[in-house]
Design an enzyme around this catalytic site. Structure first.
Site, PDB file in Angstrom:
ATOM      1  CE1 TYR A  25       0.043   5.207  -2.540  1.00  0.00           C
ATOM      2  CE2 TYR A  25      -1.058   7.140  -3.426  1.00  0.00           C
ATOM      3  CZ  TYR A  25      -0.334   6.534  -2.428  1.00  0.00           C
ATOM      4  OH  TYR A  25      -0.005   7.238  -1.302  1.00  0.00           O
ATOM      5  CG  ASN A  76      -0.422  -0.808   2.182  1.00  0.00           C
ATOM      6  OD1 ASN A  76      -0.178   0.164   2.900  1.00  0.00           O
ATOM      7  ND2 ASN A  76      -0.387  -0.749   0.862  1.00  0.00           N
ATOM      8  CG  ASP A  89       1.197  -0.958  21.726  1.00  0.00           C
ATOM      9  OD1 ASP A  89       2.440  -1.003  21.544  1.00  0.00           O
ATOM     10  OD2 ASP A  89       0.649  -0.088  22.420  1.00  0.00           O
ATOM     11  CG  HIS A 102       4.578   0.880   2.834  1.00  0.00           C
ATOM     12  ND1 HIS A 102       3.511   1.510   3.427  1.00  0.00           N
ATOM     13  CD2 HIS A 102       5.354   0.391   3.822  1.00  0.00           C
ATOM     14  CE1 HIS A 102       3.652   1.414   4.739  1.00  0.00           C
ATOM     15  NE2 HIS A 102       4.748   0.733   5.009  1.00  0.00           N
ATOM     16  CB  ILE A 103       1.545   0.640  -3.408  1.00  0.00           C
ATOM     17  CG1 ILE A 103       0.531  -0.453  -3.027  1.00  0.00           C
ATOM     18  CG2 ILE A 103       1.562   0.884  -4.915  1.00  0.00           C
ATOM     19  CD1 ILE A 103      -0.916  -0.066  -3.230  1.00  0.00           C
ATOM     20  CB  THR A 104       4.737   4.729  -3.000  1.00  0.00           C
ATOM     21  OG1 THR A 104       4.463   5.024  -1.622  1.00  0.00           O
ATOM     22  CG2 THR A 104       3.503   4.974  -3.854  1.00  0.00           C
ATOM     23  NE  ARG A 113       3.244  10.418   2.075  1.00  0.00           N
ATOM     24  CZ  ARG A 113       1.941  10.253   2.294  1.00  0.00           C
ATOM     25  NH1 ARG A 113       1.514   9.193   2.935  1.00  0.00           N
ATOM     26  NH2 ARG A 113       1.079  11.156   1.879  1.00  0.00           N
TER      27      ARG A 113
END
EC number: 4.2.1.10
Length: 154
Positions: A25, A76, A89, A102-104, A113
């Protein structure tokens, strides 16, 4: 005239940025990300409301509060990406442009994931570009809403 408000929401464990698995990260903290977002938004004629929570219910409530208040949502969802139908929803219910960050690169990580419920509500997804993904999301959001020109003298 007030600039359009973009709500930037962060899910669980993102308060640990900078110390949690820096090899994945990076070393930027959540405060660094907020500063990056504030600077980027100002340059684009946008305002931001930047928040983080470890609670799914609170995150859902914040999404719901965006209806009639925000022009768009950057989110995120972190660990709720793969688990939260309630978050999906809520995002669908508010009827706003949504950019998932998403950072990764979630597709280069563990198999579980790879699936995002949030993506079903997202206008776009940015993954794998580190915290710079937030700045890119704000640039994209500026193209989806009508920002105030910061150079306009009116």
């Amino acid at each position: 005239m007030t600039p359009p408000l973009i709500t930037v929401l962060n899910g669980p464990n993102l308060n640990m940025l900078g110390t949690r698995e820096p090899e994945k990260y990076g070393h930027a903290t959540l405060d660094d990300v907020e500063a990056l977002c504030a600077e980027t938004a100002e340059g684009l004629g946008l305002a931001i409301d930047f928040r983080q929570t470890n609670g799914e219910g609170e995150l859902v409530t914040w999404v719901q509060e965006c209806r009639g208040r925000s022009a768009g949502i950057i989110i995120n969802p972190a660990g709720y990406t793969t688990t939260s139908i309630a978050l999906l929803d809520a995002l669908l219910a508010v009827g706003l442009p949504v950019i998932e960050v998403h950072i990764t690169n979630i597709h280069r990580r563990e198999e579980f994931r790879h699936h995002s419920f949030v993506s079903k509500a997202a206008t776009g997804v940015i993954a794998g570009l580190g915290v710079q993904g937030y700045a890119l999301a704000l640039q994209a959001m500026a193209g989806l809403v009508d920002p105030i020109d910061p150079d306009d003298e009116e």
